[in-house]
Enzyme design. Structure first.
Site, PDB file in Angstrom:
ATOM      1  N   ARG A  11      -1.750   7.288 -11.688  1.00  0.00           N
ATOM      2  CA  ARG A  11      -2.754   7.274 -12.759  1.00  0.00           C
ATOM      3  C   ARG A  11      -4.130   7.750 -12.293  1.00  0.00           C
ATOM      4  NH1 ARG A  11      -0.829   1.274 -14.422  1.00  0.00           N
ATOM      5  NH2 ARG A  11       0.028   1.425 -12.311  1.00  0.00           N
TER       6      ARG A  11
ATOM      7  N   SER B 296     -50.019  28.905  10.169  1.00  0.00           N
ATOM      8  CA  SER B 296     -49.110  28.926   9.021  1.00  0.00           C
ATOM      9  C   SER B 296     -48.166  30.119   9.110  1.00  0.00           C
ATOM     10  CB  SER B 296     -49.918  29.040   7.728  1.00  0.00           C
ATOM     11  OG  SER B 296     -50.699  27.875   7.585  1.00  0.00           O
TER      12      SER B 296
ATOM     13  N   ALA C  65       0.823  -1.214   0.000  1.00  0.00           N
ATOM     14  CA  ALA C  65       0.000   0.000   0.000  1.00  0.00           C
ATOM     15  C   ALA C  65       0.857   1.264   0.000  1.00  0.00           C
ATOM     16  CB  ALA C  65      -0.930  -0.012   1.220  1.00  0.00           C
ATOM     17  N   ALA C  66       2.051   1.156  -0.570  1.00  0.00           N
ATOM     18  CA  ALA C  66       2.988   2.286  -0.484  1.00  0.00           C
ATOM     19  C   ALA C  66       2.984   3.168  -1.726  1.00  0.00           C
ATOM     20  CB  ALA C  66       4.401   1.754  -0.242  1.00  0.00           C
TER      21      ALA C  66
ATOM     22  N   GLU D  17       6.639  -6.977 -17.397  1.00  0.00           N
ATOM     23  CA  GLU D  17       5.777  -5.814 -17.180  1.00  0.00           C
ATOM     24  C   GLU D  17       5.379  -5.181 -18.505  1.00  0.00           C
ATOM     25  OE1 GLU D  17       4.440  -4.674 -14.096  1.00  0.00           O
ATOM     26  OE2 GLU D  17       5.080  -6.755 -13.920  1.00  0.00           O
TER      27      GLU D  17
ATOM     28  N   ASN E  58      -0.798 -10.957 -14.754  1.00  0.00           N
ATOM     29  CA  ASN E  58      -0.481 -11.177 -13.340  1.00  0.00           C
ATOM     30  C   ASN E  58      -1.473 -10.387 -12.500  1.00  0.00           C
ATOM     31  OD1 ASN E  58       0.686 -11.143 -10.769  1.00  0.00           O
ATOM     32  ND2 ASN E  58       2.237  -9.618 -11.355  1.00  0.00           N
TER      33      ASN E  58
ATOM     34  N   ASP F 129      -4.475  -2.755  -4.397  1.00  0.00           N
ATOM     35  CA  ASP F 129      -5.461  -2.195  -5.325  1.00  0.00           C
ATOM     36  C   ASP F 129      -6.285  -3.249  -6.043  1.00  0.00           C
ATOM     37  OD1 ASP F 129      -3.494  -3.164  -6.991  1.00  0.00           O
ATOM     38  OD2 ASP F 129      -3.178  -1.299  -8.096  1.00  0.00           O
TER      39      ASP F 129
ATOM     40  N   TYR G 257     -30.689  31.223  15.014  1.00  0.00           N
ATOM     41  CA  TYR G 257     -29.357  31.834  14.952  1.00  0.00           C
ATOM     42  C   TYR G 257     -29.509  33.340  15.007  1.00  0.00           C
ATOM     43  CZ  TYR G 257     -24.604  32.572  13.086  1.00  0.00           C
ATOM     44  OH  TYR G 257     -23.300  32.935  12.904  1.00  0.00           O
TER      45      TYR G 257
ATOM     46  N   LYS H  12     -32.694  20.105  11.347  1.00  0.00           N
ATOM     47  CA  LYS H  12     -31.333  19.916  11.864  1.00  0.00           C
ATOM     48  C   LYS H  12     -31.417  19.898  13.374  1.00  0.00           C
ATOM     49  CE  LYS H  12     -28.724  22.691  13.518  1.00  0.00           C
ATOM     50  NZ  LYS H  12     -27.974  23.870  13.968  1.00  0.00           N
TER      51      LYS H  12
HETATM   52  C1  UD1 Z   1       1.582  -4.625 -10.637  1.00  0.00           C
HETATM   53  C2  UD1 Z   1       2.479  -5.742 -11.152  1.00  0.00           C
HETATM   54  C3  UD1 Z   1       1.878  -6.275 -12.445  1.00  0.00           C
HETATM   55  C4  UD1 Z   1       0.455  -6.776 -12.175  1.00  0.00           C
HETATM   56  C5  UD1 Z   1      -0.404  -5.694 -11.535  1.00  0.00           C
HETATM   57  C6  UD1 Z   1      -1.708  -6.312 -11.067  1.00  0.00           C
HETATM   58  C7  UD1 Z   1       4.753  -5.222 -10.428  1.00  0.00           C
HETATM   59  C8  UD1 Z   1       6.095  -4.758 -10.862  1.00  0.00           C
HETATM   60  N1  UD1 Z   1       3.800  -5.247 -11.368  1.00  0.00           N
HETATM   61  O1  UD1 Z   1       1.604  -3.600 -11.598  1.00  0.00           O
HETATM   62  O2  UD1 Z   1       2.660  -7.341 -12.931  1.00  0.00           O
HETATM   63  O3  UD1 Z   1      -0.140  -7.215 -13.373  1.00  0.00           O
HETATM   64  O4  UD1 Z   1       0.259  -5.131 -10.392  1.00  0.00           O
HETATM   65  O5  UD1 Z   1      -2.612  -5.374 -10.593  1.00  0.00           O
HETATM   66  O6  UD1 Z   1       4.581  -5.589  -9.298  1.00  0.00           O
HETATM   67  N2  UD1 Z   1       3.323  -0.453  -4.301  1.00  0.00           N
HETATM   68  C9  UD1 Z   1       4.137  -0.362  -3.197  1.00  0.00           C
HETATM   69  N3  UD1 Z   1       5.391   0.165  -3.338  1.00  0.00           N
HETATM   70  C10 UD1 Z   1       5.856   0.604  -4.529  1.00  0.00           C
HETATM   71  C11 UD1 Z   1       5.027   0.498  -5.671  1.00  0.00           C
HETATM   72  C12 UD1 Z   1       3.762  -0.048  -5.516  1.00  0.00           C
HETATM   73  O7  UD1 Z   1       3.750  -0.750  -2.092  1.00  0.00           O
HETATM   74  O8  UD1 Z   1       6.988   1.083  -4.581  1.00  0.00           O
HETATM   75  C13 UD1 Z   1       1.972  -1.002  -4.139  1.00  0.00           C
HETATM   76  C14 UD1 Z   1       0.878  -0.055  -4.651  1.00  0.00           C
HETATM   77  O9  UD1 Z   1       0.389   0.767  -3.603  1.00  0.00           O
HETATM   78  C15 UD1 Z   1      -0.187  -1.025  -5.158  1.00  0.00           C
HETATM   79  C16 UD1 Z   1       0.607  -2.258  -5.548  1.00  0.00           C
HETATM   80  O10 UD1 Z   1       1.872  -2.158  -4.926  1.00  0.00           O
HETATM   81  O11 UD1 Z   1      -1.105  -1.371  -4.157  1.00  0.00           O
HETATM   82  C17 UD1 Z   1       0.775  -2.378  -7.066  1.00  0.00           C
HETATM   83  O12 UD1 Z   1       1.382  -1.204  -7.557  1.00  0.00           O
HETATM   84  P1  UD1 Z   1       1.002  -0.606  -8.976  1.00  0.00           P
HETATM   85  O13 UD1 Z   1       1.869   0.557  -9.222  1.00  0.00           O
HETATM   86  O14 UD1 Z   1      -0.462  -0.425  -9.100  1.00  0.00           O
HETATM   87  O15 UD1 Z   1       1.478  -1.811  -9.923  1.00  0.00           O
HETATM   88  P2  UD1 Z   1       0.958  -2.151 -11.371  1.00  0.00           P
HETATM   89  O16 UD1 Z   1       1.591  -1.244 -12.351  1.00  0.00           O
HETATM   90  O17 UD1 Z   1      -0.510  -2.255 -11.396  1.00  0.00           O
HETATM   91 CA    CA Z   2      -2.083  -1.767  -9.982  1.00  0.00          CA
END
Ligand code: UD1
Ligand code: CA
Length: 475
Positions: free
Chosen positions: A18, A411, A12-13, A161, A176, A109, A393, A357
């Site tokens: 996008r 009324s 979640a980092a 990728e 993936n 995500d 008020y 309210k």
């Molecule tokens: C990633 C995968 C891709 C896969 C896709 C599926 C990699 C390199 N690629 O791509 O193969 O098909 O997910 O949804 O893993 N995050 C971190 N630290 C970071 C970068 C990201 O914790 O430095 C977390 C993000 O918050 C997110 C998750 O990792 O929850 C995926 O990151 P995101 O940038 O969305 O990867 P994708 O490009 O979707």
């Molecule tokens: Ca993603």
């Protein structure tokens, strides 16, 4: 029972570039909960020995949600080295040093992934004896996903990728899903070897698969039954697709539980809402937050309820309400606006074009038409006349009004707070109430009416009104 051989890492980092948003991607809600909360709930259901959540972008906001929803999770801060591989490297460093079970990694995500799919996936990994298993999916459009590269005979070779893929690899439909299980030992061995030598300059977790293959280890990719289960959310179009899909599941769930929902497509129900059997939801209705609706209630059309409590058999039509309580058999709307602190008693009524309210309206009491009721308590079986305003008020402070039971107000009354009106009192039409009214009294504040005979003829001679008046007088 806790699975002592399982550790879960939630990623979640990332920033979620996008999304083009000031709000971190994983805090955008669907069904009333941030994306990350859906994944945390799924992770929690697996009852792993350890859960680690990795944060970095807006870390305090993410960490607050994680601590609130999954206090047992360890929170790890990712450093400035970017990429999912780095995130997992740091998460693994936070696991107990002697942990040698399986590490389940979940991208933050993928909100629609459910616990059953995940536990079957972990079971499949354990049965196969592979050192890593990747959850894959055949997407309608695999754009954006890492592609599953298979060699001769279909053996899984690695993940490439999107941005690093050749045109042939881009044509692969199997992607993936961003969900993996690794044996901890195999993962620890490979993580240190990741480099940022790729199109995005990041340490890719996905490269671990290729490294394991090169080291002669078995890896496998298991396709999920339905691709929507692992749809990733990267942009707002995908956010709305995930929200739509989840809402459809929630709506269907309530239908099967006995709720009549006329138009699923225009009905939105948050995950935390609760509906009793024999509730009816009419088109255009949103049941949001922790709203609770009791049996027999009819909500809609075109109604939004946020964190409300609606009693048995109540009706709320074309209205908007937040943090309001509506009693059994009470009616609201059409076109009512119930703001926080509205409590409408059993059989009560808040009618057309009424705003309330912080208003407690007792059993059987009615505010039927065109009124504002703020900071007021109204007893039982009272009727507030059409077009009444509670003037709460004074420009500096808010004051409250107390209206007794069995009160009848005329009324177009104005109730200048603070005031008290005793039980059974009446007010005349157009009364501006500035002083308390004792029980049983009639209050009138307007001056006696004077009719100035012939005023129109002297002041508006020759007007259409004058002509009409002259004609009427001649009859
Ligand atoms: C990633 C995968 C891709 C896969 C896709 C599926 C990699 C390199 N690629 O791509 O193969 O098909 O997910 O949804 O893993 N995050 C971190 N630290 C970071 C970068 C990201 O914790 O430095 C977390 C993000 O918050 C997110 C998750 O990792 O929850 C995926 O990151 P995101 O940038 O969305 O990867 P994708 O490009 O979707
Ligand atoms: Ca993603």
């Amino acid at each position: 029972m806790t699975d002592q051989n399982l550790a879960i890492v939630v990623l979640a980092a990332g920033q979620g570039t996008r999304m083009k948003s000031a709000t971190p991607k994983l805090l955008h809600p669907i069904a009333g909960l941030p994306l990350v909360s859906h994944v945390l709930a799924t992770a929690k259901a697996l009852d792993a020995a350890t859960i680690v959540t990795v944060v970095r972008h807006e870390r305090d906001r993410l960490a607050a949600v994680v601590s609130a929803e999954l206090p047992e999770s360890i929170i790890v801060d990712q450093d400035e080295v970017p990429g999912t591989g780095r995130a997992v490297e740091q998460a693994v460093a936070a696991l107990p040093a002697d942990f040698d079970g399986d590490v389940l990694v979940i991208n933050g995500d993928v909100p629609l992934l459910d616990a059953q799919t995940l536990s079957q996936f972990v079971a499949a990994h354990r049965e196969s004896g592979a050192s890593a298993t990747v959850l894959s999916a055949v997407y309608d459009d695999a754009t954006g996903y890492g592609r599953i590269v298979r060699g001769d005979g279909g053996a899984f070779d690695g993940i490439v990728e999107q941005k690093d893929a050749t045109p042939e690899q881009l044509a692969i439909g199997e992607g993936n899903a961003g969900v993996y299980v690794f044996s901890a030992a195999a993962l620890r061995q490979q993580l240190g070897k990741l480099t940022t030598d790729n199109a995005q300059g990041e340490k890719y977790l996905t490269d671990v698969i290729g490294l394991l293959r090169a080291a002669g280890s078995d890896v496998s990719a298991v396709p999920v039954a339905e691709a929507w289960l692992v749809a990733g959310v990267n942009d707002r179009a995908q956010l709305s697709e995930a929200a739509l899909r989840l809402n459809a599941l929630i709506v269907r769930g309530w239908q099967l539980a006995g709720v009549t929902i006329q138009d699923p497509a225009s009905t939105w129900i948050d995950l935390k809402a609760t509906l009793a059997p024999d509730v009816t939801l009419l088109p255009g209705t949103q049941i949001l937050g922790a709203t609770v609706v009791a049996t027999g209630a009819i909500i809609g059309p075109d109604t939004t309820l946020v964190d409300c409590e609606i009693g048995e058999g109540a009706q709320v039509r074309r209205s908007d309400a937040t943090l309001a309580v509506v009693g059994a058999a009470a009616t609201v709307g059409p076109f009512a606006f119930l703001r926080p602190g509205t409590i409408l008693g059993t059989d009560g009524k808040i009618g057309a074009f009424v705003e309330t309210k912080n208003a407690k309206i007792g059993t059987g009491s009615k505010v039927p038409h065109l009124s504002y009721v703020g900071d007021a308590t109204i007893g039982e079986h009272s009727n507030i006349g059409a077009g009444s305003i509670f003037a709460n008020y004074d420009g500096v402070n808010k004051h409250s009004s107390q209206i007794g039971s069995h009160v009848r107000t005329g009324s177009h009354g104005v109730f200048v707070a603070p005031i008290t009106i005793g039980d059974g009192a009446y007010t005349g039409a157009g009364t501006v109430v500035r002083k308390n009214i004792p029980a049983g009294a009639l209050a009138i504040s307007v001056a006696p009416q004077r009719n100035m005979e012939g005023w129109v003829h002297t002041h508006r001679a020759g007007s259409a009104a004058d002509d009409a008046a002259q004609a009427a007088q001649a009859e």
